[in-house]
Scaffold this motif. Structure first.
Motif, PDB file in Angstrom:
ATOM      1  N   GLN A 150       0.883  -1.225  -0.030  1.00  0.00           N
ATOM      2  CA  GLN A 150       0.134  -0.002   0.016  1.00  0.00           C
ATOM      3  C   GLN A 150       0.819   1.043  -0.056  1.00  0.00           C
ATOM      4  O   GLN A 150       1.858   1.467   0.958  1.00  0.00           O
ATOM      5  CB  GLN A 150      -0.792   0.083   1.326  1.00  0.00           C
ATOM      6  N   PRO A 151       0.583   2.043  -1.107  1.00  0.00           N
ATOM      7  CA  PRO A 151       1.726   3.465  -0.903  1.00  0.00           C
ATOM      8  C   PRO A 151       1.179   4.136   0.359  1.00  0.00           C
ATOM      9  O   PRO A 151       0.005   4.338   0.771  1.00  0.00           O
ATOM     10  CB  PRO A 151       1.299   4.080  -2.295  1.00  0.00           C
ATOM     11  N   GLU A 152       2.306   4.800   0.653  1.00  0.00           N
ATOM     12  CA  GLU A 152       2.011   5.969   1.747  1.00  0.00           C
ATOM     13  C   GLU A 152       3.010   7.039   1.617  1.00  0.00           C
ATOM     14  O   GLU A 152       4.292   6.935   1.420  1.00  0.00           O
ATOM     15  CB  GLU A 152       2.316   5.276   3.335  1.00  0.00           C
ATOM     16  N   LEU A 153       2.403   8.238   1.366  1.00  0.00           N
ATOM     17  CA  LEU A 153       3.081   9.462   1.115  1.00  0.00           C
ATOM     18  C   LEU A 153       3.417  10.170   2.376  1.00  0.00           C
ATOM     19  O   LEU A 153       2.303  10.369   3.233  1.00  0.00           O
ATOM     20  CB  LEU A 153       2.640  10.414   0.021  1.00  0.00           C
ATOM     21  N   THR A 154       4.665  10.681   2.520  1.00  0.00           N
ATOM     22  CA  THR A 154       4.782  11.663   3.889  1.00  0.00           C
ATOM     23  C   THR A 154       5.618  12.740   3.286  1.00  0.00           C
ATOM     24  O   THR A 154       6.264  12.738   2.621  1.00  0.00           O
ATOM     25  CB  THR A 154       5.656  10.719   4.872  1.00  0.00           C
ATOM     26  N   VAL A 155       5.052  13.745   3.912  1.00  0.00           N
ATOM     27  CA  VAL A 155       5.704  15.133   3.615  1.00  0.00           C
ATOM     28  C   VAL A 155       6.165  15.815   4.859  1.00  0.00           C
ATOM     29  O   VAL A 155       5.393  15.905   5.735  1.00  0.00           O
ATOM     30  CB  VAL A 155       4.722  16.180   2.910  1.00  0.00           C
ATOM     31  N   MET A 156       7.425  16.205   4.951  1.00  0.00           N
ATOM     32  CA  MET A 156       8.024  16.466   6.227  1.00  0.00           C
ATOM     33  C   MET A 156       8.717  18.044   6.042  1.00  0.00           C
ATOM     34  O   MET A 156       9.252  18.217   5.013  1.00  0.00           O
ATOM     35  CB  MET A 156       8.927  15.487   6.759  1.00  0.00           C
ATOM     36  N   ARG A 157       8.624  18.858   6.740  1.00  0.00           N
ATOM     37  CA  ARG A 157       9.147  20.238   7.011  1.00  0.00           C
ATOM     38  C   ARG A 157      10.368  19.859   8.109  1.00  0.00           C
ATOM     39  O   ARG A 157      10.025  19.619   9.269  1.00  0.00           O
ATOM     40  CB  ARG A 157       8.379  21.393   7.340  1.00  0.00           C
ATOM     41  N   ILE A 158      11.365  20.303   7.328  1.00  0.00           N
ATOM     42  CA  ILE A 158      12.585  19.749   8.350  1.00  0.00           C
ATOM     43  C   ILE A 158      13.601  21.060   8.341  1.00  0.00           C
ATOM     44  O   ILE A 158      13.876  21.633   7.407  1.00  0.00           O
ATOM     45  CB  ILE A 158      13.730  18.838   7.814  1.00  0.00           C
ATOM     46  N   ASN A 159      13.802  21.576   9.592  1.00  0.00           N
ATOM     47  CA  ASN A 159      14.693  22.728   9.763  1.00  0.00           C
ATOM     48  C   ASN A 159      16.294  22.066  10.322  1.00  0.00           C
ATOM     49  O   ASN A 159      16.240  21.318  11.342  1.00  0.00           O
ATOM     50  CB  ASN A 159      14.202  23.690  11.040  1.00  0.00           C
ATOM     51  N   ILE A 160      17.179  22.489   9.882  1.00  0.00           N
ATOM     52  CA  ILE A 160      18.553  21.901  10.189  1.00  0.00           C
ATOM     53  C   ILE A 160      19.271  23.252  10.676  1.00  0.00           C
ATOM     54  O   ILE A 160      19.423  24.340   9.955  1.00  0.00           O
ATOM     55  CB  ILE A 160      19.263  21.312   9.251  1.00  0.00           C
ATOM     56  N   PRO A 161      19.938  23.211  11.821  1.00  0.00           N
ATOM     57  CA  PRO A 161      20.699  24.528  12.383  1.00  0.00           C
ATOM     58  C   PRO A 161      21.771  24.888  11.597  1.00  0.00           C
ATOM     59  O   PRO A 161      22.329  23.830  10.878  1.00  0.00           O
ATOM     60  CB  PRO A 161      21.017  24.154  13.873  1.00  0.00           C
ATOM     61  N   ALA A 162      22.289  26.134  11.825  1.00  0.00           N
ATOM     62  CA  ALA A 162      23.651  26.345  11.151  1.00  0.00           C
ATOM     63  C   ALA A 162      24.644  25.548  11.493  1.00  0.00           C
ATOM     64  O   ALA A 162      24.658  24.871  12.727  1.00  0.00           O
ATOM     65  CB  ALA A 162      24.039  27.843  11.214  1.00  0.00           C
ATOM     66  N   ASN A 163      25.605  25.051  10.582  1.00  0.00           N
ATOM     67  CA  ASN A 163      26.927  24.551  11.216  1.00  0.00           C
ATOM     68  C   ASN A 163      26.491  23.127  11.700  1.00  0.00           C
ATOM     69  O   ASN A 163      27.314  22.735  12.776  1.00  0.00           O
ATOM     70  CB  ASN A 163      28.015  25.390  12.052  1.00  0.00           C
ATOM     71  N   THR A 164      25.918  22.358  11.094  1.00  0.00           N
ATOM     72  CA  THR A 164      25.404  21.047  11.396  1.00  0.00           C
ATOM     73  C   THR A 164      25.456  20.054  10.173  1.00  0.00           C
ATOM     74  O   THR A 164      25.429  20.288   9.259  1.00  0.00           O
ATOM     75  CB  THR A 164      23.750  21.169  11.778  1.00  0.00           C
ATOM     76  N   SER A 165      26.271  18.879  10.877  1.00  0.00           N
ATOM     77  CA  SER A 165      26.423  17.751  10.010  1.00  0.00           C
ATOM     78  C   SER A 165      25.427  16.692  10.570  1.00  0.00           C
ATOM     79  O   SER A 165      25.620  16.228  11.519  1.00  0.00           O
ATOM     80  CB  SER A 165      27.737  17.126  10.152  1.00  0.00           C
ATOM     81  N   LEU A 166      24.474  16.351   9.495  1.00  0.00           N
ATOM     82  CA  LEU A 166      23.327  15.292   9.910  1.00  0.00           C
ATOM     83  C   LEU A 166      24.341  14.151  10.026  1.00  0.00           C
ATOM     84  O   LEU A 166      25.399  13.692   9.495  1.00  0.00           O
ATOM     85  CB  LEU A 166      22.480  15.175   8.596  1.00  0.00           C
ATOM     86  N   LYS A 167      23.747  12.842  10.662  1.00  0.00           N
ATOM     87  CA  LYS A 167      24.167  11.621  10.611  1.00  0.00           C
ATOM     88  C   LYS A 167      24.283  11.036   9.304  1.00  0.00           C
ATOM     89  O   LYS A 167      23.235  11.337   8.523  1.00  0.00           O
ATOM     90  CB  LYS A 167      23.426  10.761  11.742  1.00  0.00           C
ATOM     91  N   TRP A 168      24.941  10.131   8.920  1.00  0.00           N
ATOM     92  CA  TRP A 168      24.873   9.185   7.739  1.00  0.00           C
ATOM     93  C   TRP A 168      23.791   8.493   7.906  1.00  0.00           C
ATOM     94  O   TRP A 168      23.543   7.835   8.828  1.00  0.00           O
ATOM     95  CB  TRP A 168      26.230   8.319   7.746  1.00  0.00           C
ATOM     96  N   HIS A 169      22.929   8.375   6.740  1.00  0.00           N
ATOM     97  CA  HIS A 169      21.811   7.708   6.777  1.00  0.00           C
ATOM     98  C   HIS A 169      21.553   7.200   5.194  1.00  0.00           C
ATOM     99  O   HIS A 169      22.130   7.689   4.296  1.00  0.00           O
ATOM    100  CB  HIS A 169      20.487   8.693   7.311  1.00  0.00           C
ATOM    101  N   GLN A 170      20.458   6.542   5.303  1.00  0.00           N
ATOM    102  CA  GLN A 170      19.991   5.969   3.767  1.00  0.00           C
ATOM    103  C   GLN A 170      18.482   6.068   4.007  1.00  0.00           C
ATOM    104  O   GLN A 170      18.014   5.642   4.774  1.00  0.00           O
ATOM    105  CB  GLN A 170      20.763   4.860   3.258  1.00  0.00           C
TER     106      GLN A 170
END
Length: 142
Positions: free
Chosen positions: A56-76
Motif C-alpha cells: 500500500q503506498p504511503e506518502l509522507t511530507v515533512m518540513r525539516i529545519n537544520i541549524p547552522a553549522n550542522t552535519s547530519l548523521k550518515w543515513h540512507q
C-alpha cells in the motif's frame, strides 16, 4: 435653480457615479501558473530509481529545519524521496566521498535510495520540505 443648471449638475453627478463604478469593476483574477520543479528517473548522483516499495503506498511530507553549522548523521532512505530547499544552503555528500552537491533555495533534490549520505549546513540554518513515497511501517531513513 434653472433647468440647464440642474441638467449640468445631474450630468456631473452621473459622470462621477459612472467613473466611480468603473473603478469598482473587478479585474480578471490572476492566471494560475504551474511549473514542474523536478521530474527525474535518477537520484542526484545518477543512480536510476529501480522501483517503489511493494504494498500500500504511503506518502509522507515533512518540513525539516537544520541549524547552522550542522552535519547530519550518515543515513540512507529505503524509498524514493525528494527535498525542496526553502531557505539556506545545504551540501549533500555520499559517505564513500565520491559525490557531493551544493543546494540553495528553490533547488529540488531527488534523493539517493539505499546509499549512505548526509547533509551539511554552513553559516545559516536550512529549511527543507521533503516528500517520501513509501509504505506503512517503512522507516523514512535508517
Amino acid at each position: 435653480m434653472s433647468v440647464s443648471r440642474m441638467m449640468k449638475r445631474t450630468s456631473l453627478i452621473a459622470m462621477a457615479l459612472l467613473s466611480a463604478g468603473c473603478s469598482a469593476i473587478p479585474s480578471a483574477p490572476p492566471a494560475i501558473e504551474s511549473r514542474v520543479l523536478l521530474k527525474s528517473t535518477t537520484s542526484w548522483e545518477g543512480s536510476a530509481y529501480q522501483a517503489y516499495p511493494a504494498g500500500q503506498p504511503e506518502l509522507t511530507v515533512m518540513r525539516i529545519n537544520i541549524p547552522a553549522n550542522t552535519s547530519l548523521k550518515w543515513h540512507q532512505h529505503p524509498m524514493p524521496n525528494a527535498a525542496y530547499v526553502v531557505s539556506g544552503q545545504l551540501r549533500v555528500e555520499t559517505r564513500d566521498g565520491g559525490k557531493s552537491i551544493m543546494l540553495k533555495p528553490g533547488d529540488v533534490l531527488p534523493e539517493i535510495v539505499d546509499r549512505q549520505h548526509r547533509g551539511v549546513t554552513g553559516d545559516s540554518a536550512v529549511e527543507l520540505v521533503v516528500f517520501y513515497a513509501g509504505t506503512p511501517g517503512l522507516p523514512l531513513s535508517q
